[in-house]
Design a protein around this motif. Structure first.
Motif, PDB file in Angstrom:
ATOM      1  N   ASP A  21      31.971  50.734  41.442  1.00 36.61           N
ATOM      2  CA  ASP A  21      31.055  49.818  41.869  1.00 36.61           C
ATOM      3  C   ASP A  21      30.569  48.781  40.894  1.00 36.61           C
ATOM      4  O   ASP A  21      29.275  48.480  40.736  1.00 36.61           O
ATOM      5  N   VAL A  22      31.486  48.510  39.968  1.00 36.01           N
ATOM      6  CA  VAL A  22      31.149  47.729  38.897  1.00 36.01           C
ATOM      7  C   VAL A  22      31.915  46.034  39.172  1.00 36.01           C
ATOM      8  O   VAL A  22      32.020  45.378  38.355  1.00 36.01           O
ATOM      9  N   LEU A  23      32.524  46.098  40.002  1.00 33.51           N
ATOM     10  CA  LEU A  23      33.423  44.701  40.431  1.00 33.51           C
ATOM     11  C   LEU A  23      32.700  44.105  41.353  1.00 33.51           C
ATOM     12  O   LEU A  23      32.194  44.529  42.301  1.00 33.51           O
ATOM     13  N   PRO A  24      32.341  42.706  40.821  1.00 30.87           N
ATOM     14  CA  PRO A  24      31.774  41.875  41.814  1.00 30.87           C
ATOM     15  C   PRO A  24      32.786  41.173  42.718  1.00 30.87           C
ATOM     16  O   PRO A  24      33.751  40.488  42.523  1.00 30.87           O
ATOM     17  N   PHE A  25      32.724  41.772  44.013  1.00 27.51           N
ATOM     18  CA  PHE A  25      34.008  41.452  44.884  1.00 27.51           C
ATOM     19  C   PHE A  25      33.966  40.083  45.504  1.00 27.51           C
ATOM     20  O   PHE A  25      34.884  39.382  45.477  1.00 27.51           O
ATOM     21  N   GLY A  26      32.889  39.444  44.918  1.00 24.45           N
ATOM     22  CA  GLY A  26      32.760  37.823  45.065  1.00 24.45           C
ATOM     23  C   GLY A  26      33.631  36.996  44.135  1.00 24.45           C
ATOM     24  O   GLY A  26      34.034  35.872  44.397  1.00 24.45           O
ATOM     25  N   ILE A  27      34.140  37.774  43.155  1.00 24.73           N
ATOM     26  CA  ILE A  27      35.046  37.086  42.309  1.00 24.73           C
ATOM     27  C   ILE A  27      36.548  37.004  42.626  1.00 24.73           C
ATOM     28  O   ILE A  27      37.319  36.172  42.268  1.00 24.73           O
ATOM     29  N   LEU A  28      36.909  37.759  43.620  1.00 22.52           N
ATOM     30  CA  LEU A  28      38.203  37.827  43.810  1.00 22.52           C
ATOM     31  C   LEU A  28      38.819  36.601  44.658  1.00 22.52           C
ATOM     32  O   LEU A  28      40.146  36.422  44.614  1.00 22.52           O
ATOM     33  N   TYR A  29      38.066  35.909  45.346  1.00 23.54           N
ATOM     34  CA  TYR A  29      38.363  34.471  45.933  1.00 23.54           C
ATOM     35  C   TYR A  29      39.219  33.646  44.700  1.00 23.54           C
ATOM     36  O   TYR A  29      40.237  32.916  45.116  1.00 23.54           O
ATOM     37  N   ALA A  30      39.018  33.679  43.533  1.00 20.36           N
ATOM     38  CA  ALA A  30      39.345  33.027  42.418  1.00 20.36           C
ATOM     39  C   ALA A  30      40.277  33.956  41.385  1.00 20.36           C
ATOM     40  O   ALA A  30      41.130  33.575  41.218  1.00 20.36           O
TER      41      ALA A  30
END
Length: 127
Positions: A96-105
């Motif tokens: 739970d330390v990955l901000p999933f919102g970054i995956l688009y980039a």
């Protein structure tokens, strides 16, 4: 020996370091820090963290070099991307330390990173 083994790994490692730094410090830093703040944590950005990522870059480049000895440019790119990024995202997502919102980039940029790292290795070494 230097031109065949060390130079390709060195150049590829430099590329990976630059790519990682640009993506995570310039493009996605605010998303990382906001995500960590929402968990009551401080995003780790001390010099030692950068040094460890630098080591990771050169180890990753060496792994890409080894994989490239047996596989094509595209196969090496994909295998490297899965082992270097997808596995890391699974672990950090699970913690739970990955901000999933970054995956688009992060997904397309990491694929580009792996492709160019593989290309550099193929360009500067002979199988």
């Amino acid at each position: 020996m230097f031109k065949k083994y060390f130079l390709p790994i060195l150049l590829s490692g430099i590329w990976i370091s630059i790519s990682e730094f640009a993506r995570n410090e310039f493009l996605l830093k605010s998303q990382w820090t906001e995500h960590y703040q929402s968990m009551g944590l401080e995003f780790p950005s001390e010099p030692i963290n950068g040094a460890v990522w630098g080591i990771w870059s050169f180890v990753f480049a060496a792994c890409i070099f080894v994989i490239s000895r047996r596989f094509s440019l595209w196969e090496t790119t994909f295998l490297s991307w899965v082992t270097g990024f997808v596995l890391m995202w699974l672990v950090t997502g699970n913690m739970d330390v990955l901000p999933f919102g970054i995956l688009y980039a992060a997904i397309p940029l990491s694929l580009l990173e792996c492709f160019l790292a593989t290309w550099i290795i193929n360009r500067f070494s002979k199988k």
